[in-house]
Enzyme design. Structure first.
Site, PDB file in Angstrom:
ATOM      1  N   ASP A 106       0.743  -1.145  -0.036  1.00 43.15           N
ATOM      2  CA  ASP A 106       0.093  -0.080  -0.038  1.00 43.15           C
ATOM      3  C   ASP A 106       0.988   1.135   0.065  1.00 43.15           C
ATOM      4  OD1 ASP A 106      -2.164   1.623  -0.063  1.00 43.15           O
ATOM      5  OD2 ASP A 106      -3.383   0.541   1.636  1.00 43.15           O
ATOM      6  N   GLU A 157     -17.710   9.962   5.995  1.00 42.14           N
ATOM      7  CA  GLU A 157     -16.918   8.602   5.877  1.00 42.14           C
ATOM      8  C   GLU A 157     -16.085   8.614   5.071  1.00 42.14           C
ATOM      9  OE1 GLU A 157     -19.991   5.493   6.146  1.00 42.14           O
ATOM     10  OE2 GLU A 157     -20.950   6.451   4.349  1.00 42.14           O
TER      11      GLU A 157
END
Length: 722
Positions: free
Chosen positions: A253, A465
Site C-alpha cells: 500500500d 466517512e
C-alpha cells in the site's frame, strides 16, 4: 507498446518466445539501477531498451477512477447488496472494457501518468468487521463467504478469459487483517487469533487468489501479530505463496514501506525497510523507499538475485498484459474508445443500482407510491447532491441523476413537486457554513404540509466517512465516532413527521446507520448506499413501483454503537451476524420485496455424511403474490452442541433469481466438505462429528421465519480429526 518498439530485435520483444525466456532476456540486459527503477510504482522509462515509463497505480472498485470520464457504478458495498455474482462479473467486464479503451487512447497520446495503466488496485475485500470503519463502503460487507464469491466474479470480469493475455490485472486488497481504525493504520498492530485469522480474515483472499486467479495482491499498512503486512513471513510466504501457491506479484500500500522505520519502528532507516520488504516477497513499492535498494545491495542487506526474483514477477505481469507485443496481436487492445460511457454501460449502471437497493421497511404497503399524487415533497440534504451518488474512488460521469431528478422524471405531468434541502448533511462545524443548522427547517415543513406524501433523502455522505485524509475535520481519520443519523437530520425528520404526512425515508451511505426512532416511526425506509451515476433514477423506480426491490444487507445494522466491541479489537466475538448475540436493528441478509416468497419441500442429498462428502440442498421457492420479483435465497449452516466456538450461523450459499407471479421453482445449492468443517483455536480445519442445521430462506434464520424459510438437519459422521 509504443511506436518505437516496432523495429526492436531483442528476444524479449518477440511474442513468439516463451514468457520465461522473454523475462530472462530482459533481466539480463538491465543494469541494477534500471531494475530498481522498475520496482517503484512510478516506473521510469528505459530509453535504450525502448521501454516507456509506466505507472502501476490505477483504481476501479466501482468504475475506472480518477482518469476522466467513465461509467460510475454503485459503490462496492451497494454492489454487494445485490447478492448477484453474475452482475458483479458483468460490471467488472464493463469496467475493464473502459479501462482498456482509455489506456490505449492515453498511450496513443504519449500519456503514461497515474491512474491510466492496466494494473488496477481493486477490489477491496477486507471484512467489514466494524461499521465505524470509514472504508467499509469499498468492501463487500461483513461475511467471508459472500465477499469471496463476489470477489471471484469481479476479478474474473476484470482479468478476462483469454488463454494468453490478461485484460487487466486485479489486485485484491488490503492483505489481510485490515479494517481500521484509519487514524492508526500506519502504527497499528492487529492482534488476531489463529481461529479468527483463518475463519474470518483469510477466506475471501484465498478464494480471490485460488479461484479468482488474481495476478497480484496488495498488502496493508498495519502489522498483524507483530509482523508488518508488507513484510510478513506468515502472510506472504507461508500462507500466500507456500500454502496457496500464489505466483503473481505483491504490491505495498502507498507509504506502507516507509512505515517500517517511521512508525512501526521495526527497522531504523529506508535501506533496511526496502531490503526487508523485498526479502519477504514485496515486489512493488507504492512510494519511493525502493530507490534505496541500490544502497541496500551495496551494504549486503539484499542481493541482486532477490531483486531479480521480484522484478521477474513484475515483468511477467506486463508481458501478460501485452505491453511488449504489437497491439494487433492483443485482442483487448482493439476495444474501441467509444465504449467508454456508452449507453449500454449507463444502462448496466442503472440495473446495478436497482439491484443494490434494499427495502428495509414498508409498513402498510405504503410503497410503491402512485405517480399521480397531486403533490409530493422531496426534502433532505442528499436529495440533489451528486456526491452521494459516487462514494469514494470514483470516476467522472458525463451525466448524473440525483434522487430529486429521478423523482421529478418519474412523476406524472400533473403532480406538483415541492423541494427543500431542509438542512446540511451534518452540523455547520464540519461543513463550515454560516447559517444555523435550522436555517432551512421552515421551508421544509412548508413543503411537507402541501404534500400528499413526503420523501426524505437523508443519511451519510462521503463528507462523513472515508479513507484517512478524505473527511474534513474528522477526528477518526475518516472513521465515524457514531453510527447515528446526524442530529440535524434527525431533528428535521421529527419536524416533518409532526405534519402527519406519509413519509418514505431514503438513506444513502457506505455502512450501517443507526436510526432507531425512524425505524419505529417512519413507515417506509430504503437503503440506497452510494448508488452510482444512475442512482436517482433507480431510487425513483423503486419508489414508484417500476422496479421491485430485492437487495439484501451485506452487513448487520446494529441498534447502537454500544452493541459493538471496541473498534480496535480484532477478535470476532460479538461481531457480525456470525457472533453477535444481541438483537440488531436490521440483520445481515435483510431486505423486503413487493412480492411474497414461500419456501417448502426442502431436501438434503443425504441425512448422514462421511468425511469428504459434500451436501446438496434443494428447496422449492414459490412467488405467492400477484407481482413478478427477484428473490435472494440464502443458505445458512450451524453446528449443534459443539464445545468448540463456532458461528451462530454461517452463510454457505446464495442465489438471486426471478420468479413470475404464482411461479414456483426448485433451487439447489452445494455445500462443500470444507464448508462442513470448523476452525479450531489453532486455526486448523477440523472435521467434527455431530448434528448440523441447514436453513434456506430470504433472510437470516429466525424463530418466527414461518414460510419464509425452510429448515433441515443432517448428521456428520466424521471422526474427530484435522
Amino acid at each position: 507498446m509504443t511506436p518505437q518498439t516496432e523495429d526492436r530485435q531483442e528476444p524479449f520483444w518477440n511474442p513468439g518466445l516463451p514468457l520465461s525466456e522473454r523475462v530472462e532476456d530482459l533481466l539480463a540486459r538491465m543494469t541494477l539501477e534500471e531494475k530498481v527503477s522498475q520496482m517503484i510504482h512510478e516506473a521510469a522509462a528505459i530509453p535504450r531498451l525502448g521501454i516507456p515509463a509506466y505507472n502501476w497505480w490505477s483504481e476501479c472498485i466501482h468504475g475506472v477512477a480518477r482518469a476522466g470520464i467513465a461509467t460510475v457504478f454503485p459503490q462496492a458495498i451497494g454492489l454487494a447488496a445485490s447478492w448477484n455474482t453474475s452482475l458483479l462479473r458483468k460490471t467488472a467486464e464493463a469496467i475493464s472494457n473502459e479501462a482498456r479503451a482509455k489506456h490505449h487512447e492515453f498511450v496513443r497520446h504519449g500519456d503514461y501518468s497515474e491512474y491510466k495503466g492496466l494494473t488496477y488496485w481493486s477490489p477491496n475485500i477486507n471484512i467489514a468487521r466494524d461499521p465505524r470503519w470509514g472504508r467499509t463502503q469499498e468492501t463487500y460487507g461483513e461475511d467471508p463467504y459472500l465477499t469471496g464469491r463476489l470477489a471471484v466474479a469481479f476479478i474474473q470480469g476484470l482479468q478476462g478469459s483469454h488463454p494468453k493475455y490478461l485484460k487487466l490485472i486485479a489486485t485484491p486488497k488490503h492483505y489481510a487483517v485490515h479494517s481500521g481504525p484509519e487514524s492508526a493504520r500506519h502504527t497499528f498492530d492487529a492482534t488476531v487469533s489463529p481461529k479468527d485469522l483463518h475463519e474470518t480474515y483469510l477466506p475471501a483472499f484465498k478464494a480471490a487468489m485460488i479461484e479468482g486467479g488474481a495476478a497480484s495482491i496488495m498488502g496493508a499498512y498495519n502489522r498483524v501479530n507483530g509482523e508488518p503486512c508488507c513484510a510478513s513471513i506468515t502472510l506472504m510466504q507461508k500462507i500466500l505463496r507456500e500454502t496457496w501457491g500464489f505466483k503473481g506479484y505483491f504490491v505495498s500500500d502507498c507509504g506502507a514501506i516507509c512505515d517500517f522505520h517511521l512508525n512501526h519502528k521495526i527497522t531504523n532507516r529506508p535501506p533496511e525497510s526496502a531490503a526487508m520488504a523485498v526479502r519477504h516477497g514485496c515486489d512493488l513499492n507504492c512510494g519511493k523507499v525502493y530507490s534505496n535498494l541500490l544502497l541496500a545491495v551495496a551494504e549486503g542487506l539484499v542481493s541482486e538475485d532477490e531483486i531479480n526474483t521480484s522484478l521477474a514477477r513484475l515483468l511477467e505481469a506486463r508481458m501478460r498484459l501485452g505491453m511488449f507485443d504489437p497491439p494487433e496481436r492483443v485482442p483487448y487492445a482493439q476495444i474501441p474508445y467509444e465504449i467508454v460511457d456508452s449507453p449500454a454501460h449507463r444502462q448496466l449502471a442503472l440495473e446495478a443500482s436497482r439491484e443494490s437497493i434494499v427495502l428495509l421497511k414498508n409498513d402498510g404497503g405504503l410503497l410503491p407510491l402512485s405517480k399521480n399524487l397531486r403533490n409530493i415533497a422531496v426534502i433532505g440534504p442528499n436529495a440533489d447532491d451528486q456526491h452521494v451518488l459516487l462514494g469514494n474512488y470514483y470516476g467522472t460521469p458525463s451525466q448524473c441523476t440525483t434522487i430529486l431528478a429521478g423523482i421529478r422524471h418519474s412523476i406524472s405531468a400533473g403532480t406538483k413537486l415541492w423541494y427543500a434541502q431542509g438542512c446540511p448533511v451534518t452540523s455547520k462545524k464540519l461543513l463550515g457554513i454560516s447559517q444555523p443548522d435550522t436555517h432551512g427547517f421552515s421551508e421544509a415543513v412548508s413543503a411537507a404540509e402541501r404534500a400528499d406524501a413526503v420523501i426524505l433523502a437523508m443519511g451519510n455522505s462521503p463528507a462523513l466517512e472515508g479513507e484517512e485524509g478524505e473527511v474534513a475535520d474528522s477526528d477518526g481519520g475518516g472513521d465515524r465516532a457514531t453510527l447515528d443519523l446526524p442530529e440535524v437530520q434527525q431533528n428535521l425528520m421529527e419536524l416533518i413527521y409532526a405534519t402527519g404526512k406519509p413519509i418514505v425515508l431514503v438513506l444513502t451511505g457506505g455502512s450501517a446507520i443507526t436510526f432507531n426512532w425512524a425505524a419505529e416511526h417512519i413507515p417506509a425506509i430504503i437503503m440506497a448506499w452510494y448508488p452510482g451515476e444512475e442512482g436517482g433514477r433507480a431510487v425513483a423506480d423503486v419508489l414508484f413501483g417500476d422496479y421491485n426491490p430485492a437487495g439484501r444487507l451485506p452487513m448487520t445494522f446494529p441498534k447502537s454503537i454500544e452493541q459493538l466491541p471496541p473498534f480496535d479489537e480484532y477478535c470476532m466475538m460479538g461481531r457480525t451476524y456470525r457472533y453477535m448475540e444481541e438483537e440488531p436493528l436490521f440483520p445481515f441478509g435483510h431486505g423486503l420485496s413487493y412480492s411474497e416468497f414461500r419456501y417448502h419441500k426442502m431436501e438434503l442429498s443425504a441425512p448422514r455424511l462421511e468425511p469428504g462428502q459434500s451436501l446438496r440442498v434443494s428447496v422449492a421457492v414459490a412467488n405467492a403474490s400477484s407481482r413478478d420479483g427477484d428473490e435472494v435465497a440464502q443458505c445458512f449452516l450451524k453446528h449443534e452442541h459443539l464445545s468448540l466456538r463456532t458461528p451462530r450461523w454461517q452463510l454457505v450459499g446464495f442465489e438471486r433469481f426471478q420468479l413470475a407471479a404464482g411461479e414456483e421453482k426448485t433451487i439447489t445449492m452445494d455445500i462443500t466438505s470444507e464448508q462442513l468443517s470448523v476452525i479450531d483455536e489453532d486455526g486448523q480445519i477440523m472435521f467434527m462429528p455431530g448434528e448440523i442445521t441447514i436453513a434456506i430462506g430470504g433472510r437470516l434464520p429466525e424463530k418466527d421465519a414461518g414460510q419464509a424459510m425452510a429448515f433441515a438437519k443432517a448428521t456428520l459422521c466424521f471422526p474427530a480429526q484435522r
